[in-house]
Write an enzyme that holds these catalytic residues in place. Structure first.
Site, short mmCIF file in Angstrom:
data_model
loop_
_atom_site.label_atom_id
_atom_site.label_comp_id
_atom_site.label_asym_id
_atom_site.label_seq_id
_atom_site.Cartn_x
_atom_site.Cartn_y
_atom_site.Cartn_z
CG LEU A 29 -1.85 -1.23 1.33
CD1 LEU A 29 -2.70 -1.10 2.58
CD2 LEU A 29 -2.71 -1.39 0.09
CG HIS A 33 -3.27 1.33 -2.21
ND1 HIS A 33 -1.92 1.25 -2.42
CD2 HIS A 33 -3.84 0.59 -3.18
CE1 HIS A 33 -1.68 0.49 -3.47
NE2 HIS A 33 -2.83 0.08 -3.95
CE LYS A 145 -1.43 4.05 -10.72
NZ LYS A 145 -1.04 3.23 -11.90
#
Length: 277
Positions: A29, A33, A145
């Site tokens: 992560l 995130h 993204k």
């Protein structure tokens, strides 16, 4: 925070919550995130996260085996972020012997990431569908993204009548513009210094659009010119596409466009995008 490893455990744990926000991840992560988790915490009374490096979305010559993993670190970050439930299944739990059912969107395989990575979205749609069935979230959070992924997931939810609201969170970037990605750890120092060229190329095209340019080919040319200034950057594709169908545009209409690209730095493949409104 409760961490579970089997589907049965996940379903029992989920029953303790009413409305539930869900963030599916492949782990390792980063702040991108955690931005998804943060928005889920704001909008939902409880939040679940999955950590699963999904083998079915990797091609035979891609980086599944070496994809970065650090579950202990991930769990510490999620606990600090106030997550309530973490689902960490094994491959055998998600794909038991005899597994043979997949979610397929043929149109997604014809363009951009789908064309560049055959079978990728079959794996993405299948695992996300399974996770939705297991966790049964009220809302699920994805990053801008991975723009094509968000389109695939939204269509799957619509087509299969899955009762979950999809929330798209803006891309989180480093101060120099590089989009956060777990794969950034693969970059050498020289490649890392070169990688913000993706953001510069997208920004240059966005500025031309803001100045009135509506030719898709002209904006593609602008992005290619900027990418060409960085010798380490090897473009795989550069796109100006319809924001819903992802078909390449000759002229940008009132619905705007999605600028996107995939660029290789030796063995490291980075993607990025910019939405034109």
């Amino acid at each position: 925070m409760q961490a579970v490893h089997t589907i049965a455990e996940a379903r029992r744990a989920r029953a303790a919550f009413d409305e539930l926000g869900f963030v599916p991840t492949m782990g390792y992560l980063h702040q991108g995130h955690l931005a998804l988790v943060e928005q889920a915490r704001v909008e939902c009374p409880a939040v679940a996260v999955s950590i699963f490096v999904n083998p079915t979305q990797f091609g035979p010559h891609e980086d599944y085996a070496r994809y970065p993993r650090d579950t202990a670190r991930d769990l510490a970050l999620l606990e600090a972020a106030g997550v309530d439930l973490v689902f960490i299944p094994t491959v055998e739990e998600m794909y038991p012997p005899g597994f043979g059912t997949y979610v397929i969107q043929p149109a997604a395989d014809e363009v951009l990431e789908g064309a560049a990575r055959p079978g990728h979205f079959r794996g993405v749609a299948t695992v996300v569908c399974k996770l939705f069935n297991i966790i049964q979230p009220t809302k699920s959070y994805f990053g801008q993204k991975d723009a094509q992924q968000t389109i695939v997931v939204r269509q799957m939810v619509r087509d299969l009548n899955i009762p979950v609201e999809i929330v798209i969170v803006p891309t989180v970037r480093e101060p120099d513009g590089l989009a956060l990605s777990s794969r950034n750890v693969y970059l050498t120092p020289e490649q890392r210094a070169a990688a913000p060229v993706l953001y510069r190329a997208l920004r240059a095209a966005a500025e031309r659009y803001a100045a009135g340019e509506r030719s898709g080919e002209m904006l593609r040319a602008v992005m290619r010119e900027v990418l060409a200034t960085e010798p380490l950057a090897k473009p795989e594709y550069v796109s100006v596409a319809h924001p819903h169908t992802l078909r390449e545009l000759d002229q940008i209409g009132p619905e705007g466009a999605l600028l996107s690209m995939a660029v290789r730095f030796d063995q490291v493949r980075l993607i990025d995008n910019w939405v034109l409104l």
